[in-house]
Motif scaffolding. Sequence first.
Motif, PDB file in Angstrom:
ATOM      1  N   GLN A   1      32.161  32.564  50.272  1.00 42.14           N
ATOM      2  CA  GLN A   1      33.291  31.929  50.941  1.00 42.14           C
ATOM      3  C   GLN A   1      34.519  32.826  50.995  1.00 42.14           C
ATOM      4  O   GLN A   1      35.327  32.725  51.909  1.00 42.14           O
ATOM      5  N   VAL A   2      34.625  33.693  50.012  1.00 45.14           N
ATOM      6  CA  VAL A   2      35.849  34.512  49.901  1.00 45.14           C
ATOM      7  C   VAL A   2      35.477  35.955  49.560  1.00 45.14           C
ATOM      8  O   VAL A   2      34.623  36.204  48.703  1.00 45.14           O
ATOM      9  N   TYR A   3      36.138  36.907  50.246  1.00 43.59           N
ATOM     10  CA  TYR A   3      35.961  38.323  49.919  1.00 43.59           C
ATOM     11  C   TYR A   3      37.307  38.874  49.449  1.00 43.59           C
ATOM     12  O   TYR A   3      38.320  38.657  50.106  1.00 43.59           O
ATOM     13  N   VAL A   4      37.285  39.534  48.300  1.00 48.45           N
ATOM     14  CA  VAL A   4      38.534  40.048  47.733  1.00 48.45           C
ATOM     15  C   VAL A   4      38.703  41.514  48.133  1.00 48.45           C
ATOM     16  O   VAL A   4      37.820  42.338  47.897  1.00 48.45           O
TER      17      VAL A   4
ATOM     18  N   TRP B   1      35.410  32.760  40.730  1.00 50.78           N
ATOM     19  CA  TRP B   1      34.116  32.314  40.195  1.00 50.78           C
ATOM     20  C   TRP B   1      34.304  31.143  39.229  1.00 50.78           C
ATOM     21  O   TRP B   1      33.579  30.158  39.287  1.00 50.78           O
ATOM     22  N   ASP B   2      35.286  31.300  38.336  1.00 47.74           N
ATOM     23  CA  ASP B   2      35.527  30.248  37.349  1.00 47.74           C
ATOM     24  C   ASP B   2      35.901  28.922  38.008  1.00 47.74           C
ATOM     25  O   ASP B   2      35.665  27.854  37.444  1.00 47.74           O
ATOM     26  N   ALA B   3      36.491  29.003  39.201  1.00 46.34           N
ATOM     27  CA  ALA B   3      36.868  27.785  39.915  1.00 46.34           C
ATOM     28  C   ALA B   3      35.706  27.278  40.779  1.00 46.34           C
ATOM     29  O   ALA B   3      35.866  26.322  41.534  1.00 46.34           O
ATOM     30  N   GLY B   4      34.544  27.936  40.681  1.00 46.65           N
ATOM     31  CA  GLY B   4      33.373  27.500  41.446  1.00 46.65           C
ATOM     32  C   GLY B   4      33.389  27.940  42.896  1.00 46.65           C
ATOM     33  O   GLY B   4      32.656  27.414  43.729  1.00 46.65           O
ATOM     34  N   ILE B   5      34.226  28.928  43.212  1.00 43.57           N
ATOM     35  CA  ILE B   5      34.273  29.448  44.591  1.00 43.57           C
ATOM     36  C   ILE B   5      33.356  30.659  44.701  1.00 43.57           C
ATOM     37  O   ILE B   5      33.345  31.525  43.825  1.00 43.57           O
ATOM     38  N   ASN B   6      32.557  30.700  45.764  1.00 42.79           N
ATOM     39  CA  ASN B   6      31.623  31.808  45.969  1.00 42.79           C
ATOM     40  C   ASN B   6      32.391  33.025  46.461  1.00 42.79           C
ATOM     41  O   ASN B   6      32.922  33.010  47.574  1.00 42.79           O
ATOM     42  N   ALA B   7      32.437  34.073  45.647  1.00 40.32           N
ATOM     43  CA  ALA B   7      33.302  35.212  45.978  1.00 40.32           C
ATOM     44  C   ALA B   7      32.623  36.549  45.719  1.00 40.32           C
ATOM     45  O   ALA B   7      31.796  36.671  44.826  1.00 40.32           O
TER      46      ALA B   7
ATOM     47  N   ALA C   1      39.397  35.956  53.412  1.00 39.27           N
ATOM     48  CA  ALA C   1      39.668  37.159  52.625  1.00 39.27           C
ATOM     49  C   ALA C   1      40.906  36.922  51.775  1.00 39.27           C
ATOM     50  O   ALA C   1      41.870  36.302  52.230  1.00 39.27           O
ATOM     51  N   VAL C   2      40.847  37.365  50.517  1.00 40.55           N
ATOM     52  CA  VAL C   2      42.030  37.408  49.663  1.00 40.55           C
ATOM     53  C   VAL C   2      42.414  38.876  49.548  1.00 40.55           C
ATOM     54  O   VAL C   2      41.596  39.706  49.157  1.00 40.55           O
ATOM     55  N   ILE C   3      43.644  39.186  49.931  1.00 45.35           N
ATOM     56  CA  ILE C   3      44.064  40.590  50.026  1.00 45.35           C
ATOM     57  C   ILE C   3      45.185  40.865  49.025  1.00 45.35           C
ATOM     58  O   ILE C   3      46.147  40.098  48.939  1.00 45.35           O
ATOM     59  N   VAL C   4      45.007  41.944  48.244  1.00 42.84           N
ATOM     60  CA  VAL C   4      46.079  42.367  47.338  1.00 42.84           C
ATOM     61  C   VAL C   4      46.417  43.826  47.547  1.00 42.84           C
ATOM     62  O   VAL C   4      45.544  44.644  47.802  1.00 42.84           O
ATOM     63  N   GLY C   5      47.686  44.111  47.441  1.00 45.17           N
ATOM     64  CA  GLY C   5      48.179  45.490  47.446  1.00 45.17           C
ATOM     65  C   GLY C   5      49.201  45.591  46.328  1.00 45.17           C
ATOM     66  O   GLY C   5      49.469  44.616  45.627  1.00 45.17           O
ATOM     67  N   LYS C   6      49.769  46.749  46.180  1.00 43.80           N
ATOM     68  CA  LYS C   6      50.808  46.965  45.160  1.00 43.80           C
ATOM     69  C   LYS C   6      51.918  45.924  45.257  1.00 43.80           C
ATOM     70  O   LYS C   6      52.340  45.337  44.261  1.00 43.80           O
ATOM     71  N   ASP C   7      52.387  45.687  46.528  1.00 45.57           N
ATOM     72  CA  ASP C   7      53.493  44.754  46.754  1.00 45.57           C
ATOM     73  C   ASP C   7      53.169  43.357  46.234  1.00 45.57           C
ATOM     74  O   ASP C   7      53.958  42.753  45.505  1.00 45.57           O
ATOM     75  N   GLU C   8      51.993  42.851  46.633  1.00 49.63           N
ATOM     76  CA  GLU C   8      51.608  41.501  46.228  1.00 49.63           C
ATOM     77  C   GLU C   8      51.537  41.409  44.701  1.00 49.63           C
ATOM     78  O   GLU C   8      51.970  40.419  44.109  1.00 49.63           O
TER      79      GLU C   8
END
Lengths: 469, 469
Positions: free
Chosen positions: B365-368, B387-393, B418-425
């Motif tokens: 469901q989600v790609y990091v 994963w701990d929240a039961g979300i397929n990632a 998609a969950v997106i992280v960079g330095k700023d986030e």
Amino acid sequence: MRAEKKSKSNFQLKTPKGTRDYNEKEMAVRQDLFNTITKVFQRHGGVTIDTPVFEMRDILSGKYGEDSKLIYDLADQGGEDCSLRYDLTVPFARYLAMQGKKDAQQMKRYQIAKVYRRDQPIMTKGRLREFYQCDFDIAGAYDAMIPDAEILKILSDTMDAVNIPFHIKLNHRQILDGIFEVCGVPQQQIRSISAAVDKLDKLPWEDVKKEMVHEKGLSEDAADRIGAYVQLAKDTPSLLEHLQQDQMLMAHEGAVKGLADVKLLLEYLEIFNVRDRVKLDLSLARGLDYYTGIIYEAITDKSEGVGSIAAGGRYDNLVGMFSGTNKAGKPKTIPCVGVSIGVERVFSILMSRRNINDIKSNATQVYVISVGDGLLKERMELVQELWDAGINASFTLKNKPKLEKQWLACEKEQIPFAVIVGKDEIESGQVRIKDMRSKNSDQGGGVVLDRKDMISELKKKVADSSLYC
Amino acid sequence: MRAEKKSKSNFQLKTPKGTRDYNEKEMAVRQDLFNTITKVFQRHGGVTIDTPVFEMRDILSGKYGEDSKLIYDLADQGGEDCSLRYDLTVPFARYLAMQGKKDAQQMKRYQIAKVYRRDQPIMTKGRLREFYQCDFDIAGAYDAMIPDAEILKILSDTMDAVNIPFHIKLNHRQILDGIFEVCGVPQQQIRSISAAVDKLDKLPWEDVKKEMVHEKGLSEDAADRIGAYVQLAKDTPSLLEHLQQDQMLMAHEGAVKGLADVKLLLEYLEIFNVRDRVKLDLSLARGLDYYTGIIYEAITDKSEGVGSIAAGGRYDNLVGMFSGTNKAGKPKTIPCVGVSIGVERVFSILMSRRNINDIKSNATQVYVISVGDGLLKERMELVQELWDAGINASFTLKNKPKLEKQWLACEKEQIPFAVIVGKDEIESGQVRIKDMRSKNSDQGGGVVLDRKDMISELKKKVADSSLYC
């Protein structure tokens, strides 16, 4: 060709040695278990494939070491030599080697399927000749220890999902091989000495040493030096520290690489909340030849009886045994790491937690019952209406079933709701709905409502009540 | 015993003749199909059992007529003679015979499992040596035609669930045997002449007659009389009427019983809304020996190519072949009626309706995704939380994956968010969530929200969006 012989003198009414049937209650628990595990596997991005139950015999040969003698062969009826699969790992490697395309070389695949071993069965202990394996493997060239960490996380999540406490013994083939070399084991004897070490969970060191020295011809000195390593009883940080100060071992390139792998893996496992469950154990060797990196085994904690419940490791060269070499003459291999859940043991544990009589094997929600004159067609009309509305419904397949027998069937099959019709209800265009689980006596024979409201009322009731399974 | 031979001169990288692998996209469709069918089976109160892939050889012998030569045998490696199962019906009958208890003699059981036939494979037509069968059988002594009607209802509901238009050809072994006897076929030739009639869906009458007369030695007169019956082209009510006025046939006890069965069955099928789909067809004979009552075959309508898609019948004596006799010397049999869904053909039809590229084989469901410096540990922390929240990632299992490759993986695996992280986030304690399916350009790079709200927001999004599979 014409009339076939009907005379069947004598036959044994049984399943073949080492195999068994599973009845509907066992299957309800098993399906539930498979669903639970599949959910964990899918949470980690797993996809599934299917491979045949038998393989070309040459595909399996030379993969299982001493256990190759346990492989079932198909009879020669003309055509190819085939054998039943012994595990799911070798067929998966064969599958990967057959996928030419570049993008098929990365895969998180799971498979829950039967394998076959002509072992001496111990039915009481659940050791069978036909049994399920349940594997998750990550294939593909990734960065060190990231897939390995996810595999151990998957193992851990699976055990948590079935509520079995466990811990993991971890080792690394390159550390182990380094130890053997440093202790003076000749190169060609390494796998054989490793197989002896693997018996340390069942035999005392003295017996394992005896096997090394007397059966395998290792020098007593070398054996003693191995013994000093594999019997090191330290917590993981102390053991890592100890090995790093071992100058002989730290001169061995493979051992250094293995140690770095383990340290990096433990860092990642810290993030995944699995670190506390893992203990480095130099006596873990694992029987199979094909492992090349980390190896591990999960052991149940005391409450469930001590025993191996999952195992696996990294096997970077197995696919290369099938896929040949590239232009430079190097094997076109695909690195892999995987875990095999001991799903038959998990199944035994789950069964031992249940009272067999309480297991509901069907998914039926409503039983249609007639009071009085049979009313077959009326019952048929009612189930038809329920089926069309997507409600799981049954009725007694008789013209004039006794009321008592209908109640009994409803109760025995643990069906939560009964729809009851008699002459009166039919004449007034009504039905009676009874919640079978309610012991509340003032509900009496259930509630009467208009026939046209039956479906909506039952849909509400069914949604409210989780089926007791 | 020591070092195993590694030299593997030459082997063929393939699966055995008549078998194949199924990749992850095919398996996604197949699992979906099995789930759909299982739901129908459970709606009708079905439970499942499991039996071994191989049986004692004597259990299978004498059950399949001319086709017995297609049975796979296991090699003699010492011990019992075993063979791979040829269908699921004979093992089910063996299972029933082994259940001593009275209350195990009534059962609605379904089974979806592989069977094995050493037939000439036609891979392009999907005729394989290893294939799935998918059976629903009702065992137990009930009143006439009630279980038979439910079985045809189950067939019908299954075809509707997979959206395949069909009609059912129906016949009755006792009518057919009555016709053969009335036409002068000697008793011991009945099954063999029946097998010839069974070919009428593939061969013209002239060829079938030739087989009867020249190969099987039936008189030309008897063959012609059979021809007059099996070629009767009438709608069901007219055909029933016609047979009832046939004085010769109506003097045959079995035929009269068979006709009464068919009429009663059609009444019940009217209630179950299946009547319109059924046509009495005297040319339907079915190859298997063990049928004793109604027999039927479902044929797809033109839109899907004409072919058999399900079949079955009543077999009241098969269990008795295993369970021996009671004190009065009568076989302790259990009457059974069942249907076998041609699940491999259904699978082919479903696959032909899909564009293989559109099939989503994972449930992720989600790609990091990280922008910039790799951020491996941060990505690991994020998937761990999901994963701990039961979300397929999932995430890319590399230290410093390129942004483009991460997008590509997310797209190729058809992952909706998609969950997106960079330095700023990371510095501001936020994440960016992007709906990958939205072509809406003003959404741009997704929406930014506080890290602590990530799980609740994603849970909402995942619940709202049905995974496109």
